[in-house]
Design a protein around this motif. Structure first.
Motif, PDB file in Angstrom:
ATOM      1  N   ASP A  21       0.837  -1.205   0.000  1.00  0.00           N
ATOM      2  CA  ASP A  21       0.000   0.000   0.000  1.00  0.00           C
ATOM      3  C   ASP A  21       0.875   1.260   0.000  1.00  0.00           C
ATOM      4  N   TRP A  22       1.967   1.251   0.770  1.00  0.00           N
ATOM      5  CA  TRP A  22       2.875   2.395   0.833  1.00  0.00           C
ATOM      6  C   TRP A  22       3.554   2.633  -0.518  1.00  0.00           C
ATOM      7  N   LEU A  23       3.897   1.564  -1.241  1.00  0.00           N
ATOM      8  CA  LEU A  23       4.600   1.677  -2.516  1.00  0.00           C
ATOM      9  C   LEU A  23       3.677   1.979  -3.698  1.00  0.00           C
ATOM     10  N   TRP A  24       2.405   1.669  -3.576  1.00  0.00           N
ATOM     11  CA  TRP A  24       1.465   1.763  -4.693  1.00  0.00           C
ATOM     12  C   TRP A  24       1.346   3.179  -5.227  1.00  0.00           C
ATOM     13  N   GLU A  25       1.397   3.290  -6.569  1.00  0.00           N
ATOM     14  CA  GLU A  25       1.187   4.562  -7.256  1.00  0.00           C
ATOM     15  C   GLU A  25       0.199   4.337  -8.399  1.00  0.00           C
ATOM     16  N   LYS A  26      -0.436   5.391  -8.826  1.00  0.00           N
ATOM     17  CA  LYS A  26      -1.468   5.312  -9.876  1.00  0.00           C
ATOM     18  C   LYS A  26      -0.962   4.581 -11.123  1.00  0.00           C
ATOM     19  N   GLN A  27       0.295   4.848 -11.540  1.00  0.00           N
ATOM     20  CA  GLN A  27       0.803   4.231 -12.767  1.00  0.00           C
ATOM     21  C   GLN A  27       0.975   2.715 -12.635  1.00  0.00           C
ATOM     22  N   ASP A  28       0.931   2.190 -11.422  1.00  0.00           N
ATOM     23  CA  ASP A  28       1.046   0.738 -11.249  1.00  0.00           C
ATOM     24  C   ASP A  28      -0.129  -0.007 -11.877  1.00  0.00           C
ATOM     25  N   GLU A  29      -1.221   0.710 -12.121  1.00  0.00           N
ATOM     26  CA  GLU A  29      -2.379   0.092 -12.772  1.00  0.00           C
ATOM     27  C   GLU A  29      -2.045  -0.371 -14.187  1.00  0.00           C
ATOM     28  N   ASN A  30      -0.937   0.136 -14.758  1.00  0.00           N
ATOM     29  CA  ASN A  30      -0.501  -0.330 -16.076  1.00  0.00           C
ATOM     30  C   ASN A  30       0.019  -1.762 -16.015  1.00  0.00           C
ATOM     31  N   PHE A  31       0.404  -2.217 -14.824  1.00  0.00           N
ATOM     32  CA  PHE A  31       0.986  -3.546 -14.665  1.00  0.00           C
ATOM     33  C   PHE A  31       0.124  -4.478 -13.824  1.00  0.00           C
ATOM     34  N   PHE A  32      -0.607  -3.920 -12.890  1.00  0.00           N
ATOM     35  CA  PHE A  32      -1.442  -4.696 -11.983  1.00  0.00           C
ATOM     36  C   PHE A  32      -2.823  -4.063 -11.933  1.00  0.00           C
ATOM     37  N   ASP A  33      -3.858  -4.878 -11.888  1.00  0.00           N
ATOM     38  CA  ASP A  33      -5.209  -4.335 -11.875  1.00  0.00           C
ATOM     39  C   ASP A  33      -5.518  -3.567 -10.589  1.00  0.00           C
ATOM     40  N   SER A  34      -4.878  -3.949  -9.487  1.00  0.00           N
ATOM     41  CA  SER A  34      -5.064  -3.241  -8.219  1.00  0.00           C
ATOM     42  C   SER A  34      -3.929  -3.593  -7.274  1.00  0.00           C
ATOM     43  N   LYS A  35      -3.855  -2.871  -6.184  1.00  0.00           N
ATOM     44  CA  LYS A  35      -2.815  -3.168  -5.205  1.00  0.00           C
ATOM     45  C   LYS A  35      -3.110  -4.440  -4.421  1.00  0.00           C
ATOM     46  N   GLU A  36      -4.277  -5.012  -4.615  1.00  0.00           N
ATOM     47  CA  GLU A  36      -4.609  -6.291  -3.988  1.00  0.00           C
ATOM     48  C   GLU A  36      -4.312  -7.474  -4.915  1.00  0.00           C
ATOM     49  N   ASN A  37      -3.720  -7.214  -6.079  1.00  0.00           N
ATOM     50  CA  ASN A  37      -3.381  -8.290  -7.013  1.00  0.00           C
ATOM     51  C   ASN A  37      -2.490  -9.307  -6.287  1.00  0.00           C
ATOM     52  N   PRO A  38      -2.828 -10.587  -6.342  1.00  0.00           N
ATOM     53  CA  PRO A  38      -2.046 -11.589  -5.594  1.00  0.00           C
ATOM     54  C   PRO A  38      -0.612 -11.769  -6.097  1.00  0.00           C
ATOM     55  N   HIS A  39      -0.301 -11.299  -7.301  1.00  0.00           N
ATOM     56  CA  HIS A  39       1.055 -11.430  -7.840  1.00  0.00           C
ATOM     57  C   HIS A  39       1.941 -10.216  -7.533  1.00  0.00           C
ATOM     58  N   LEU A  40       1.341  -9.142  -7.022  1.00  0.00           N
ATOM     59  CA  LEU A  40       2.099  -7.950  -6.658  1.00  0.00           C
ATOM     60  C   LEU A  40       2.807  -8.191  -5.325  1.00  0.00           C
ATOM     61  N   LYS A  41       4.118  -8.115  -5.362  1.00  0.00           N
ATOM     62  CA  LYS A  41       4.941  -8.334  -4.168  1.00  0.00           C
ATOM     63  C   LYS A  41       5.901  -7.164  -4.022  1.00  0.00           C
ATOM     64  N   ALA A  42       6.583  -7.129  -2.917  1.00  0.00           N
ATOM     65  CA  ALA A  42       7.579  -6.086  -2.674  1.00  0.00           C
ATOM     66  C   ALA A  42       8.926  -6.735  -2.395  1.00  0.00           C
ATOM     67  N   LEU A  43       9.960  -5.969  -2.677  1.00  0.00           N
ATOM     68  CA  LEU A  43      11.320  -6.354  -2.330  1.00  0.00           C
ATOM     69  C   LEU A  43      11.833  -5.336  -1.322  1.00  0.00           C
ATOM     70  N   ARG A  44      12.508  -5.816  -0.306  1.00  0.00           N
ATOM     71  CA  ARG A  44      13.193  -4.942   0.646  1.00  0.00           C
ATOM     72  C   ARG A  44      14.677  -5.252   0.525  1.00  0.00           C
ATOM     73  N   ILE A  45      15.469  -4.232   0.247  1.00  0.00           N
ATOM     74  CA  ILE A  45      16.907  -4.423   0.091  1.00  0.00           C
ATOM     75  C   ILE A  45      17.605  -3.705   1.243  1.00  0.00           C
ATOM     76  N   THR A  46      18.272  -4.493   2.074  1.00  0.00           N
ATOM     77  CA  THR A  46      18.978  -3.979   3.239  1.00  0.00           C
ATOM     78  C   THR A  46      20.447  -3.826   2.867  1.00  0.00           C
ATOM     79  N   PRO A  47      21.000  -2.632   3.059  1.00  0.00           N
ATOM     80  CA  PRO A  47      22.370  -2.394   2.594  1.00  0.00           C
ATOM     81  C   PRO A  47      23.427  -3.123   3.416  1.00  0.00           C
ATOM     82  N   LYS A  48      24.479  -3.539   2.697  1.00  0.00           N
ATOM     83  CA  LYS A  48      25.699  -4.059   3.322  1.00  0.00           C
ATOM     84  C   LYS A  48      26.834  -3.057   3.118  1.00  0.00           C
TER      85      LYS A  48
END
Length: 139
Positions: A95-122
């Motif tokens: 929900d925090w990452l979701w932007e209007k243009q994401d609708e070009n790739f996913f029908d909604s932010k509840e799409n089951p294939h929409l995931k997030a990546l968290r990258i922790t720096p080393k």
């Protein structure tokens, strides 16, 4: 130079730059692609589809290299960012990452294939910035 000054400059570059290159490993060879990044301090986030190759690559090997910046400043400062990527399935983060243009790739932010990546720096290295030349943070 104080570490806090370097952290502030890195955070500034991460906050100003949203499009960068994420490199992962596929069959022990580099695989790179452009992505949209979001930061929370020095931690980076990105959206992905759990059907994409990068999703499996990160599952097999979480090491990631990211180039972010360059075009967004007069001296073309950017960061080389080394970290561990984690696949997360957290609706609050999505929900925090979701932007209007994401609708070009996913029908909604509840799409089951929409995931997030968290990258922790080393490690993060500032490049092309005379004031912060050769600054490398090991985290």
């Amino acid at each position: 130079m104080e570490q806090s000054e370097a952290v502030n400059r890195i955070t500034e570059i991460l906050s100003e730059s949203k499009i960068g290159v994420l490199s992962t490993a596929q069959n022990n060879k580099p695989n790179a692609r452009y992505m949209w990044f979001y930061n929370d301090g020095l931690t980076l986030y990105a959206k992905t589809n759990d059907k994409s190759p990068k999703y499996d690559e990160i599952g097999d090997n979480p090491q990631a290299h990211i180039l972010l910046g360059f075009h967004d400043s007069s001296n073309h400062a950017f960061v080389e960012y080394y970290g561990d990527a984690e696949r997360i399935d957290d609706q609050e983060t999505i929900d925090w990452l979701w932007e209007k243009q994401d609708e070009n790739f996913f029908d909604s932010k509840e799409n089951p294939h929409l995931k997030a990546l968290r990258i922790t720096p080393k490690a993060i290295k500032i490049m092309n910035d005379d004031e912060y030349e050769d600054v490398k943070l090991l985290l």
